[in-house]
Design a protein around this motif. Structure first.
Motif, PDB file in Angstrom:
ATOM      1  N   PHE A  25       0.667  -1.134   0.063  1.00 19.50           N
ATOM      2  CA  PHE A  25       0.095   0.000  -0.118  1.00 19.50           C
ATOM      3  C   PHE A  25       0.948   1.340   0.078  1.00 19.50           C
ATOM      4  O   PHE A  25       2.014   1.030   0.591  1.00 19.50           O
ATOM      5  CB  PHE A  25      -0.935  -0.217   1.234  1.00 19.50           C
ATOM      6  CG  PHE A  25      -1.889  -1.207   1.442  1.00 19.50           C
ATOM      7  CD1 PHE A  25      -3.113  -1.428   0.818  1.00 19.50           C
ATOM      8  CD2 PHE A  25      -1.272  -2.147   2.056  1.00 19.50           C
ATOM      9  CE1 PHE A  25      -3.839  -2.461   0.765  1.00 19.50           C
ATOM     10  CE2 PHE A  25      -2.159  -3.355   2.206  1.00 19.50           C
ATOM     11  CZ  PHE A  25      -3.428  -3.416   1.513  1.00 19.50           C
ATOM     12  N   ALA A  26       0.627   2.243  -0.544  1.00 17.47           N
ATOM     13  CA  ALA A  26       1.069   3.526  -0.805  1.00 17.47           C
ATOM     14  C   ALA A  26       0.115   4.719  -0.589  1.00 17.47           C
ATOM     15  O   ALA A  26      -0.884   4.649  -0.971  1.00 17.47           O
ATOM     16  CB  ALA A  26       1.747   3.775  -1.866  1.00 17.47           C
ATOM     17  N   ILE A  27       0.511   5.465   0.243  1.00 16.65           N
ATOM     18  CA  ILE A  27      -0.319   6.425   0.643  1.00 16.65           C
ATOM     19  C   ILE A  27       0.024   7.983  -0.008  1.00 16.65           C
ATOM     20  O   ILE A  27       1.129   8.463   0.189  1.00 16.65           O
ATOM     21  CB  ILE A  27      -0.607   6.626   2.330  1.00 16.65           C
ATOM     22  CG1 ILE A  27      -0.944   5.331   2.890  1.00 16.65           C
ATOM     23  CG2 ILE A  27      -1.641   8.026   2.433  1.00 16.65           C
ATOM     24  CD1 ILE A  27      -2.283   4.781   2.441  1.00 16.65           C
ATOM     25  N   GLY A  28      -0.885   8.614  -0.669  1.00 17.29           N
ATOM     26  CA  GLY A  28      -0.435   9.919  -1.272  1.00 17.29           C
ATOM     27  C   GLY A  28      -1.144  11.195  -0.415  1.00 17.29           C
ATOM     28  O   GLY A  28      -1.897  11.112   0.236  1.00 17.29           O
ATOM     29  N   LEU A  29      -0.476  12.235  -0.605  1.00 18.94           N
ATOM     30  CA  LEU A  29      -0.691  13.628  -0.079  1.00 18.94           C
ATOM     31  C   LEU A  29      -0.991  13.575   1.426  1.00 18.94           C
ATOM     32  O   LEU A  29      -1.943  14.138   1.894  1.00 18.94           O
ATOM     33  CB  LEU A  29      -2.015  14.081  -0.748  1.00 18.94           C
ATOM     34  CG  LEU A  29      -2.156  14.332  -2.440  1.00 18.94           C
ATOM     35  CD1 LEU A  29      -3.425  14.620  -2.900  1.00 18.94           C
ATOM     36  CD2 LEU A  29      -1.063  15.383  -2.718  1.00 18.94           C
ATOM     37  N   ASN A  30       0.112  12.957   2.070  1.00 18.23           N
ATOM     38  CA  ASN A  30      -0.158  12.614   3.470  1.00 18.23           C
ATOM     39  C   ASN A  30       0.731  13.662   4.340  1.00 18.23           C
ATOM     40  O   ASN A  30       0.541  13.403   5.574  1.00 18.23           O
ATOM     41  CB  ASN A  30       0.140  11.236   3.808  1.00 18.23           C
ATOM     42  CG  ASN A  30      -0.490  10.571   5.065  1.00 18.23           C
ATOM     43  OD1 ASN A  30      -1.455  11.320   5.545  1.00 18.23           O
ATOM     44  ND2 ASN A  30      -0.017   9.539   5.697  1.00 18.23           N
ATOM     45  N   TYR A  31       1.199  14.689   3.822  1.00 20.47           N
ATOM     46  CA  TYR A  31       1.665  15.645   4.771  1.00 20.47           C
ATOM     47  C   TYR A  31       0.897  17.026   4.036  1.00 20.47           C
ATOM     48  O   TYR A  31       0.797  17.172   2.836  1.00 20.47           O
ATOM     49  CB  TYR A  31       3.175  15.924   4.470  1.00 20.47           C
ATOM     50  CG  TYR A  31       4.017  14.771   5.136  1.00 20.47           C
ATOM     51  CD1 TYR A  31       4.751  15.061   6.329  1.00 20.47           C
ATOM     52  CD2 TYR A  31       4.245  13.514   4.555  1.00 20.47           C
ATOM     53  CE1 TYR A  31       5.419  14.038   6.975  1.00 20.47           C
ATOM     54  CE2 TYR A  31       4.887  12.513   5.276  1.00 20.47           C
ATOM     55  CZ  TYR A  31       5.560  12.929   6.371  1.00 20.47           C
ATOM     56  OH  TYR A  31       6.278  12.047   7.031  1.00 20.47           O
ATOM     57  N   GLN A  32       0.524  17.676   4.970  1.00 19.42           N
ATOM     58  CA  GLN A  32      -0.026  19.047   4.411  1.00 19.42           C
ATOM     59  C   GLN A  32       0.621  19.763   3.624  1.00 19.42           C
ATOM     60  O   GLN A  32       0.222  20.591   2.457  1.00 19.42           O
ATOM     61  CB  GLN A  32      -0.782  20.061   5.837  1.00 19.42           C
ATOM     62  CG  GLN A  32      -1.657  19.288   6.582  1.00 19.42           C
ATOM     63  CD  GLN A  32      -2.245  20.219   7.781  1.00 19.42           C
ATOM     64  OE1 GLN A  32      -1.871  21.233   7.768  1.00 19.42           O
ATOM     65  NE2 GLN A  32      -3.202  19.358   8.556  1.00 19.42           N
ATOM     66  N   ASP A  33       1.923  19.896   3.751  1.00 20.82           N
ATOM     67  CA  ASP A  33       2.860  20.944   3.046  1.00 20.82           C
ATOM     68  C   ASP A  33       3.173  20.366   1.740  1.00 20.82           C
ATOM     69  O   ASP A  33       3.106  20.826   0.771  1.00 20.82           O
ATOM     70  CB  ASP A  33       4.396  21.241   3.818  1.00 20.82           C
ATOM     71  CG  ASP A  33       5.155  20.081   4.056  1.00 20.82           C
ATOM     72  OD1 ASP A  33       4.603  19.000   3.867  1.00 20.82           O
ATOM     73  OD2 ASP A  33       6.148  20.218   4.885  1.00 20.82           O
ATOM     74  N   HIS A  34       2.898  18.952   1.553  1.00 18.72           N
ATOM     75  CA  HIS A  34       2.882  18.210   0.464  1.00 18.72           C
ATOM     76  C   HIS A  34       1.812  18.632  -0.554  1.00 18.72           C
ATOM     77  O   HIS A  34       2.029  18.634  -1.850  1.00 18.72           O
ATOM     78  CB  HIS A  34       3.252  16.804   0.380  1.00 18.72           C
ATOM     79  CG  HIS A  34       3.628  16.044  -0.670  1.00 18.72           C
ATOM     80  ND1 HIS A  34       4.300  16.555  -2.107  1.00 18.72           N
ATOM     81  CD2 HIS A  34       2.988  15.032  -1.348  1.00 18.72           C
ATOM     82  CE1 HIS A  34       4.179  15.855  -2.867  1.00 18.72           C
ATOM     83  NE2 HIS A  34       3.442  14.771  -2.466  1.00 18.72           N
ATOM     84  N   ALA A  35       0.692  18.320   0.065  1.00 14.09           N
ATOM     85  CA  ALA A  35      -0.535  18.630  -0.664  1.00 14.09           C
ATOM     86  C   ALA A  35      -0.554  19.889  -1.058  1.00 14.09           C
ATOM     87  O   ALA A  35      -1.049  20.427  -2.232  1.00 14.09           O
ATOM     88  CB  ALA A  35      -1.750  18.271   0.334  1.00 14.09           C
ATOM     89  N   ASP A  36      -0.262  20.885  -0.075  1.00 16.35           N
ATOM     90  CA  ASP A  36      -0.006  22.428  -0.718  1.00 16.35           C
ATOM     91  C   ASP A  36       0.785  22.717  -1.752  1.00 16.35           C
ATOM     92  O   ASP A  36       0.615  23.572  -2.859  1.00 16.35           O
ATOM     93  CB  ASP A  36       0.398  23.312   0.498  1.00 16.35           C
ATOM     94  CG  ASP A  36      -0.491  23.164   1.555  1.00 16.35           C
ATOM     95  OD1 ASP A  36      -1.747  23.161   1.762  1.00 16.35           O
ATOM     96  OD2 ASP A  36      -0.095  23.419   2.866  1.00 16.35           O
ATOM     97  N   GLU A  37       1.887  22.009  -1.749  1.00 19.90           N
ATOM     98  CA  GLU A  37       2.940  22.390  -2.969  1.00 19.90           C
ATOM     99  C   GLU A  37       2.327  21.931  -4.418  1.00 19.90           C
ATOM    100  O   GLU A  37       2.761  22.151  -5.169  1.00 19.90           O
ATOM    101  CB  GLU A  37       4.197  21.854  -2.608  1.00 19.90           C
ATOM    102  CG  GLU A  37       4.645  20.395  -2.568  1.00 19.90           C
ATOM    103  CD  GLU A  37       5.902  19.905  -2.682  1.00 19.90           C
ATOM    104  OE1 GLU A  37       6.591  20.603  -2.427  1.00 19.90           O
ATOM    105  OE2 GLU A  37       5.853  18.851  -2.223  1.00 19.90           O
ATOM    106  N   ALA A  38       1.509  20.634  -4.170  1.00 18.23           N
ATOM    107  CA  ALA A  38       0.850  20.134  -5.349  1.00 18.23           C
ATOM    108  C   ALA A  38      -0.363  20.897  -5.689  1.00 18.23           C
ATOM    109  O   ALA A  38      -0.953  20.545  -6.823  1.00 18.23           O
ATOM    110  CB  ALA A  38       0.570  18.523  -5.131  1.00 18.23           C
ATOM    111  N   GLY A  39      -0.664  21.896  -4.804  1.00 20.35           N
ATOM    112  CA  GLY A  39      -1.865  22.673  -5.147  1.00 20.35           C
ATOM    113  C   GLY A  39      -3.178  21.793  -5.044  1.00 20.35           C
ATOM    114  O   GLY A  39      -4.235  22.056  -5.794  1.00 20.35           O
ATOM    115  N   LEU A  40      -3.309  20.915  -4.249  1.00 16.71           N
ATOM    116  CA  LEU A  40      -4.568  19.849  -4.139  1.00 16.71           C
ATOM    117  C   LEU A  40      -5.074  20.090  -2.673  1.00 16.71           C
ATOM    118  O   LEU A  40      -4.161  20.305  -1.727  1.00 16.71           O
ATOM    119  CB  LEU A  40      -4.150  18.381  -4.476  1.00 16.71           C
ATOM    120  CG  LEU A  40      -3.644  18.105  -5.762  1.00 16.71           C
ATOM    121  CD1 LEU A  40      -2.911  16.620  -5.880  1.00 16.71           C
ATOM    122  CD2 LEU A  40      -4.750  18.348  -6.654  1.00 16.71           C
TER     123      LEU A  40
END
Length: 285
Positions: free
Chosen positions: A79-94
């Motif tokens: 299993f792999a989890i995406g967008l699991n740090y707020q700052d990473h979701a922010d930099e991805a614009g999601l």
């Protein structure tokens, strides 16, 4: 306890990480030699290890990280989890996810902690990650009890070929992240009892000595227990299953301009208390 995979054999790693001892030999044939089977007997192995008191720093052989493979080399599920740090979701614009976004990486992408990383294109990105390995079947597990189902944690990289990953109309996350060598892990698995706080581990990625990612697993949107509770509400998790828990901000594809790995780059990924892994990039295109 620290367990490593040396040429397909389970080995115990000393507390100072300098040496190892073959598990089958030191247990008089009770455990091993194959690595996958130890996870089906993880509780029994922990009990045995606690009773032995073996001093591996003086009885073991010298340890070479380049000889090691992934700590759980043949999981039934990944299993792999995406967008699991707020700052990473922010930099991805999601937007920040409300449930763990989940995909898989295939076992053909697994590699040990040190070696060459073949770059199939010029758009390969880095993603430092904490990796958890299941040690006890988890089926509809409550979050408060989830850590007890984890054998241990290790250092991982979720290398990503962004062009294939983002090819639409349906993105190819799993395939774009599963080229050979794209899932290095190690150098060993550290059992949870060895960590003062498994929910707060410093994580860092360096390229040619430059720090490109620096965070803590305390900043995960969904902690390891929350991930296990969510996944096990859908399907059972089995001993040896591998979970990549997500990456913090600092990936190359989100930079302006984007930055990707090139031949000669040396990627070092470290997590406090767990060690580090190291790949040297070479091109295959």
């Amino acid at each position: 306890m620290r367990i490593a995979n040396r040429a397909g054999r389970a080995v115990l790693v000393s507390a100072d990480s300098s040496s190892f001892a073959d598990l089958e030999q030191v247990s008089n044939g009770r455990f091993g030699p194959a690595v996958p089977e130890i996870y089906d007997r993880w509780d029994e192995l922990l009990e045995w290890f606690a009773a032995t008191g073996a001093d591996l720093s003086t009885t073991g052989e010298a340890l070479a990280p380049a000889d090691l493979g992934a700590p759980s080399p043949g999981p039934r599920q990944i299993f792999a989890i995406g967008l699991n740090y707020q700052d990473h979701a922010d930099e991805a614009g999601l937007p920040h996810p409300e449930v763990p976004p989940t995909f898989t990486k295939w076992v053909g992408s697994f590699a040990g902690p040190e070696g060459n990383l073949q770059l199939p294109t010029g758009t390969v990105d880095w993603e430092a990650e904490l990796v958890a390995v299941i040690g006890r079947r988890a089926d509809k597990v409550h979050v408060d009890n989830a850590w007890s189902h984890v054998a241990g944690v290790t250092v991982g990289q979720d290398y990503s070929e962004r062009t294939l990953q983002l090819t639409g109309p349906a993105p190819q996350f799993s395939l774009g992240k599963s080229f050979a060598g794209f899932s290095p892990q190690g150098p060993w698995l550290t059992s949870i009892d060895e960590l003062a706080n498994p929910d707060d581990l410093a994580i860092e990625c360096r390229i040619n000595g430059e720090v490109v990612q620096q965070s803590s697993t305390a900043r995960l949107i969904f902690s390891v227990p929350q991930i296990i509770a969510h996944l096990s509400s859908v399907l059972p998790l089995f001993p040896g299953d591998v979970i990549f828990t997500g990456t913090p901000a600092g990936v190359g594809g989100a930079r302006k301009p984007p930055r990707f790995l090139a031949a000669g780059d040396v990627v070092e990924t470290a997590i406090a208390g767990l060690g580090q892994i190291r790949q040297t990039c070479v091109t295959s295109y």
